[in-house]
Design an enzyme around this catalytic site. Structure first.
Site, PDB file in Angstrom:
ATOM      1  N   ASP A   9       0.883  -1.181   0.000  1.00  0.00           N
ATOM      2  CA  ASP A   9       0.000   0.000   0.000  1.00  0.00           C
ATOM      3  C   ASP A   9       0.917   1.226   0.000  1.00  0.00           C
ATOM      4  O   ASP A   9       0.916   2.044   0.908  1.00  0.00           O
ATOM      5  CB  ASP A   9      -0.960   0.009   1.201  1.00  0.00           C
ATOM      6  CG  ASP A   9      -0.260   0.052   2.550  1.00  0.00           C
ATOM      7  OD1 ASP A   9      -0.847   0.637   3.498  1.00  0.00           O
ATOM      8  OD2 ASP A   9       0.867  -0.469   2.678  1.00  0.00           O
ATOM      9  N   VAL A 123       2.443  -6.119   2.878  1.00  0.00           N
ATOM     10  CA  VAL A 123       2.853  -5.089   3.839  1.00  0.00           C
ATOM     11  C   VAL A 123       1.816  -3.959   3.943  1.00  0.00           C
ATOM     12  O   VAL A 123       2.156  -2.808   4.253  1.00  0.00           O
ATOM     13  CB  VAL A 123       4.241  -4.524   3.494  1.00  0.00           C
ATOM     14  CG1 VAL A 123       5.326  -5.577   3.688  1.00  0.00           C
ATOM     15  CG2 VAL A 123       4.279  -3.969   2.077  1.00  0.00           C
TER      16      VAL A 123
HETATM   17  O1  RIB Z   1       1.943  -0.077  11.042  1.00  0.00           O
HETATM   18  C1  RIB Z   1       2.889   0.012  10.014  1.00  0.00           C
HETATM   19  C2  RIB Z   1       2.277  -0.323   8.697  1.00  0.00           C
HETATM   20  O2  RIB Z   1       1.269   0.633   8.397  1.00  0.00           O
HETATM   21  C3  RIB Z   1       3.271  -0.240   7.528  1.00  0.00           C
HETATM   22  O3  RIB Z   1       2.908  -1.189   6.546  1.00  0.00           O
HETATM   23  C4  RIB Z   1       3.073   1.152   6.981  1.00  0.00           C
HETATM   24  O4  RIB Z   1       3.323   1.219   5.571  1.00  0.00           O
HETATM   25  C5  RIB Z   1       1.616   1.372   7.230  1.00  0.00           C
HETATM   26  O5  RIB Z   1       0.933   0.829   6.136  1.00  0.00           O
HETATM   27 CA    CA Z   2       2.632  -0.595   4.227  1.00  0.00          CA
END
Ligand code: RIB
Ligand code: CA
Length: 305
Positions: A9, A123
């Site tokens: 993202d 992620v």
């Molecule tokens: O809490 C950290 C996560 O939230 C990471 O993936 C950052 O990119 C946000 O998306």
């Molecule tokens: Ca992320």
């Protein structure tokens, strides 16, 4: 060679994960899926395409989910900026453009075509993976492993209890964590151990290479946002999932059952770990060799364009 599909993202630390995967010769990126998360998917897709272009990636980029499984969308623009990747300025793209195939369908197709051979790294919120399970129940079991950044067992970063990625789609996270696939989870308990220092940022700023300049611009924004929130220096959450693919021995894990609170209320999106003797758990990361992690970043930025 570690073959990988990245589900991102793209925000600022996602961008570092993408650059790390692009710059480490041990990794072959089979595809990248941009999903709704830090900001809306139109922006995460634009950010992902720009990073892929500057890193001279030739792998396909797909559009993933545009909203969570069932909850209303949230965003983390206050940590990543309005665009989701405030800081770097990108030239008009000459090559990279989004594939017409939907990202969830592409994920299902690639895993069915390559059973047991491709790792999935996710992620952001786990919407794409949950939608894939909804279409094919055993799909994640066809991945070599599924490495996820998300959750926390020591307090949240978006509410007092919940971490952003699981809070962004708790229902999806519960579906994925109960899938019985080969899951590895990087919660805040581990990821908060890797923090960028002012000295490191100054050092990276001296590298006269395009990707290093993008990295530095991203990290300057990230440092400013963390400072504005009184959170000290930025933590590099997402790229630790890429580092794990290079050498899992540098990460300390425990095998635990992980559940997600999906009831509305103050603990919505909270992750809860418990001991298990069954094959229904997750390899949860609780420690990483931080100095080693940074050697990977140094190596990647020294060879990227
Ligand atoms: O809490 C950290 C996560 O939230 C990471 O993936 C950052 O990119 C946000 O998306
Ligand atoms: Ca992320």
């Amino acid at each position: 060679m570690e073959r990988v599909i990245l589900d991102v993202d793209t925000g600022l630390d996602d961008a570092v994960a993408l650059l790390l995967a692009a710059g480490l010769e041990e990794i072959q990126i089979e595809g990248i899926i941009a999903t709704n998360g830090n900001v809306e998917v139109a922006k995460t897709l634009e950010n992902t395409l720009n990073i892929a272009e500057v890193a001279s990636l030739t792998c396909p980029v797909f559009k993933g989910a545009d909203k969570p499984f069932s909850r209303e969308p949230i965003a983390a623009g206050d940590f990543h900026g309005e665009s989701g990747l405030d800081g770097p300025v990108f030239a008009p793209r000459m090559r990279q453009q989004v594939q017409s195939e939907n990202g969830i369908d592409a994920l299902i197709r690639m895993l069915n075509e390559n059973p047991g051979q491709i790792s999935v790294v996710s992620v952001g919120p786990l919407t794409d993976l949950a939608l894939a399970i909804q279409k094919q129940q055993d799909i994640l079991s066809l991945a070599k492993q599924v490495v996820i950044m998300g959750g926390s067992f020591s307090g949240g970063n978006v509410t007092s209890e919940a971490e952003f990625n699981t809070y962004g789609d708790p229902e999806a996270a519960q579906i994925v964590f109960s899938s019985k696939a080969n899951l590895v989870l990087f919660p805040l308990d581990c990821t908060h151990q890797v923090t960028l220092s002012p000295e490191q940022l100054a050092g990276y700023g001296k590298i006269n290479r395009e990707c290093a300049k993008v990295f530095t611009a991203c990290m300057k924004t990230y440092a400013e946002k963390y400072s504005n929130h009184g959170k000290g220096w930025p933590q590099l959450h997402d790229p630790q999932c890429i580092a794990y693919l290079i050498d899992p021995e540098k990460v300390t894990t425990r095998y635990e059952r992980v559940q997600v609170v999906t009831e509305q209320g103050p603990t919505y999106g909270k992750t809860i770990a418990s001991a298990t003797e069954e094959k229904d758990g997750v390899h949860v990361a609780y420690g990483i060799d931080s100095a080693w992690f940074w050697t990977l970043v140094d190596r990647a930025l020294s060879v990227l364009p």
